[in-house]
Write a protein that holds these residues in place. Structure first.
Motif, short mmCIF file in Angstrom:
data_model
loop_
_atom_site.label_atom_id
_atom_site.label_comp_id
_atom_site.label_asym_id
_atom_site.label_seq_id
_atom_site.Cartn_x
_atom_site.Cartn_y
_atom_site.Cartn_z
N GLY A 181 -2.35 2.75 -5.51
CA GLY A 181 -2.62 1.42 -4.94
C GLY A 181 -1.74 1.30 -3.71
O GLY A 181 -0.86 2.14 -3.48
N VAL A 182 -1.96 0.27 -2.91
CA VAL A 182 -1.17 0.12 -1.67
C VAL A 182 0.19 -0.50 -1.98
O VAL A 182 0.32 -1.30 -2.91
N ASN A 183 1.18 -0.13 -1.17
CA ASN A 183 2.51 -0.74 -1.33
C ASN A 183 2.50 -2.15 -0.71
O ASN A 183 1.51 -2.58 -0.12
N GLN A 184 3.63 -2.84 -0.88
CA GLN A 184 3.66 -4.26 -0.48
C GLN A 184 3.41 -4.46 1.02
O GLN A 184 2.73 -5.40 1.42
N LYS A 185 3.96 -3.54 1.82
CA LYS A 185 3.77 -3.66 3.27
C LYS A 185 2.27 -3.51 3.61
O LYS A 185 1.72 -4.28 4.40
N ALA A 186 1.63 -2.54 2.98
CA ALA A 186 0.21 -2.29 3.25
C ALA A 186 -0.67 -3.40 2.66
O ALA A 186 -1.73 -3.71 3.19
N ALA A 187 -0.19 -4.02 1.58
CA ALA A 187 -0.96 -5.09 0.94
C ALA A 187 -1.04 -6.34 1.84
O ALA A 187 -1.85 -7.22 1.59
N GLN A 188 -0.18 -6.38 2.87
CA GLN A 188 -0.23 -7.53 3.79
C GLN A 188 -1.58 -7.67 4.47
O GLN A 188 -1.93 -8.75 4.92
N PHE A 189 -2.32 -6.57 4.59
CA PHE A 189 -3.65 -6.67 5.22
C PHE A 189 -4.52 -7.66 4.46
O PHE A 189 -5.37 -8.32 5.04
N GLU A 190 -4.30 -7.75 3.15
CA GLU A 190 -5.06 -8.73 2.38
C GLU A 190 -4.27 -10.02 2.18
O GLU A 190 -4.83 -11.11 2.19
N SER A 191 -2.96 -9.89 1.98
CA SER A 191 -2.18 -11.08 1.62
C SER A 191 -1.89 -11.97 2.83
O SER A 191 -1.48 -13.11 2.66
N LEU A 205 -12.05 2.68 11.20
CA LEU A 205 -11.09 3.44 10.39
C LEU A 205 -10.09 4.22 11.23
O LEU A 205 -8.90 4.27 10.91
N GLU A 206 -10.57 4.84 12.32
CA GLU A 206 -9.63 5.64 13.12
C GLU A 206 -8.52 4.79 13.72
O GLU A 206 -7.35 5.10 13.53
N PRO A 207 -8.87 3.68 14.42
CA PRO A 207 -7.76 2.85 14.94
C PRO A 207 -6.92 2.24 13.82
O PRO A 207 -5.71 2.03 13.99
N PHE A 208 -7.54 1.99 12.66
CA PHE A 208 -6.77 1.42 11.55
C PHE A 208 -5.69 2.41 11.11
O PHE A 208 -4.51 2.07 11.02
N MET A 209 -6.10 3.66 10.86
CA MET A 209 -5.13 4.64 10.36
C MET A 209 -4.08 4.96 11.44
O MET A 209 -2.89 5.05 11.13
N HIS A 210 -4.51 5.08 12.68
CA HIS A 210 -3.53 5.33 13.76
C HIS A 210 -2.55 4.18 13.86
O HIS A 210 -1.34 4.39 14.02
N GLY A 211 -3.09 2.96 13.77
CA GLY A 211 -2.22 1.77 13.86
C GLY A 211 -1.21 1.75 12.73
O GLY A 211 -0.03 1.42 12.94
N CYS A 212 -1.66 2.09 11.54
CA CYS A 212 -0.73 2.11 10.39
C CYS A 212 0.38 3.11 10.62
O CYS A 212 1.56 2.81 10.42
N VAL A 213 0.00 4.31 11.06
CA VAL A 213 1.03 5.35 11.29
C VAL A 213 2.00 4.85 12.36
O VAL A 213 3.23 4.94 12.20
N ALA A 214 1.46 4.26 13.44
CA ALA A 214 2.31 3.79 14.55
C ALA A 214 3.27 2.70 14.07
O ALA A 214 4.39 2.60 14.57
N GLU A 215 2.85 1.90 13.12
CA GLU A 215 3.68 0.77 12.68
C GLU A 215 4.45 1.07 11.39
O GLU A 215 5.03 0.17 10.78
N ILE A 223 3.34 1.93 8.45
CA ILE A 223 2.71 1.44 7.22
C ILE A 223 2.06 2.64 6.52
O ILE A 223 1.16 3.28 7.07
N ASP A 224 2.55 2.95 5.33
CA ASP A 224 2.05 4.10 4.59
C ASP A 224 0.88 3.62 3.73
O ASP A 224 1.07 3.15 2.61
#
Ligand code: AMP
Ligand code: GLY
Length: 433
Positions: A99-109, A258-268, A270-271
């Motif tokens: 499941g996603v960690n708390q930082k990644a869960a912010q996309f929904e929360s 998806l591509e900008p999403f994953m790149h953005g996560c890596v840049a910021e 967010i695992d």
């Protein structure tokens, strides 16, 4: 392998059912689970799945349970435990969890977080503003001509989204969310989006921190009544695939979202390991993301997992390990349709404890699976125990066949006050069908 699934809805029943088919699963527990989950057996050894009466939000108790039962992999269904940081907690204690960690869960929360992220990383979305001041929010709504969607920032049980036709409605929505705090602290900030017209689809992608594997499309039916009338619900039915995106268009969506999403996560930093579930509007100007969820959809999971051919344990393990790149998702070519049977009155007040009959007859139909959501056993009888009660799911060689099969199974099941939509998947069929 000992597996613990967290949650109690139709999504979790589908997860447990699919995990139980894995040769790797030797024991499965579900917390808190439901009566349908407790009737599932493991393919490896015929053992029954066991339900443990622990709330999905009682993180310390879940951690203690996972330790006591030597759980090898915990699988999280709902958004709340993810937003509360269950993944981070388990990882701190050396326990493997999907499941996603708390930082990644912010996309929904946090809708403000998501909106800012999309704008920063060039992900197509509605024109929008984010606000902590109601006066500025109203001014922005006026710029959109009042036709807009006002969204509370935080988790609000799917209710913090208000559609507005004009400026008076928009001002009322801002006051309700930001001043009246109709959704509590979730309304301290808002996102106001332009109103987008088009066909809405659900996308899911399984992510492992750097790779995202896109699922076929599905479509939910959020309103309670036929013809998309009535109140918003958790979801009254789904089907997959939809005819609204060709494979080529889906690949293009993957490139744009998806591509900008994953790149953005890596840049910021967010695992992102887990499911990314974008709600997407197919507009005349192309697909636009309305929101991100950070978990499997319910009832999207019911139609995805009945079509998935891969071993789900293997996929979730790869998502945790960062090795999804080596795997290919495989789907049955058939269409799946899921019709939700809900308690009379849902999503408003409803009674519980109504006796359910006909389940065995429905489940005995070919290519049919009845997933339980709100059910429990009372004096040996299966009774209703929630708003959404069952997700009656069937596969067919085409959409019409799948739809007919799902409704044939629905006809076998009875409980007092049962309520369901009769037009699941109808948008994708010719009007006369
Ligand atoms: P959300 O929780 O943000 O997905 O919003 C709930 C529902 O509101 C979505 O499933 C859409 O049906 C609708 N919705 C959200 N944002 C918009 C928008 N910008 N334009 C039109 N409908 C929207
Ligand atoms: N079916 C919509 C959701 O799970 O949010």
């Amino acid at each position: 392998m000992n597996i613990l699934v967290i949650g109690s809805g139709g999504r979790e029943h589908a997860l447990v059912w699919k995990l139980a088919q894995s040769p790797q699963a030797t024991r499965i527990w579900c917390a808190p689970g439901n009566a349908g989950i407790a009737a599932e057996r493991l393919a490896a050894n015929g053992a029954l799945v066991e339900c443990a009466p622990i709330s999905a939000e009682d993180l310390p108790a879940l951690l203690a349970f996972a330790a006591a039962k030597a759980i090898d992999l915990t699988v999280v269904g709902p958004d709340n435990p993810l937003a509360l940081g269950i993944v981070d907690l388990f990882q701190t204690h050396g326990r493997r969890i999907w499941g996603v960690n708390q930082k990644a869960a912010q996309f929904e929360s946090s809708k403000v977080f998501s909106q800012n992220f999309m704008e920063k990383h060039g992900i197509p979305t509605a024109a929008a503003g984010t606000f902590d001041d109601p006066v500025a929010a109203k001014r922005f709504a006026a710029k959109l001509g009042g036709r807009c969607v006002v969204k509370a920032d935080g988790l609000a049980l799917g209710k913090g989204v208000l559609m507005c036709e004009n400026q008076a409605e928009a001002e009322r929505a801002v006051d309700e969310i930001m001043v009246g705090r109709a959704f509590g602290a979730a309304g301290a900030r808002t996102v106001i989006q332009e109103y987008l017209a088009g066909m809405e689809v659900s996308l899911h992608a399984l992510c492992d921190g750097h790779t995202a594997k896109l699922f076929p499309t599905s479509q939910d039916h959020k309103r309670a009544l036929d013809g998309d009338l009535g109140l918003n619900t958790g979801g009254m039915g789904t089907y997959s695939p939809t005819p609204f995106l060709t494979d080529a268009e889906l690949a293009e969506v993957s490139r744009q979202i998806l591509e900008p999403f994953m790149h953005g996560c890596v840049a910021e930093g967010i695992d992102y390991r887990g499911i990314l579930f974008p709600g997407v509007m197919l507009t005349k100007a192309g697909p636009k993301v309305l929101e991100f969820n950070s978990r499997f959809g319910d009832p999207e999971t019911q139609v995805y997992l009945t079509r998935l051919e891969n071993d789900l344990v293997e996929l979730l393990e790869a998502s945790v390990s960062g090795t999804l790149g080596n795997l290919e998702l495989k789907w049955r070519p058939q269409t799946a349709v899921c019709v939700v049977l809900a308690s009379g009155g849902y999503p408003g007040n409803y009674a519980k404890g109504k006796v359910i009959t006909g389940l065995a007859a429905a489940d005995a139909l070919p290519d049919t699976k009845v997933f339980h959501a709100g059910t429990t056993l009372q004096d040996g009888q299966m009774v209703t125990n929630g708003g959404r009660v069952l997700g009656v799911t069937a596969l067919g060689n085409d959409l019409l066949a799948a739809q007919s099969a799902a409704y044939a199974a629905v006809e076998k099941i009875h409980f007092e006050g049962a309520q369901f939509r009769r037009d699941i998947a109808a948008k994708a069929l010719p009007p006369q069908a």
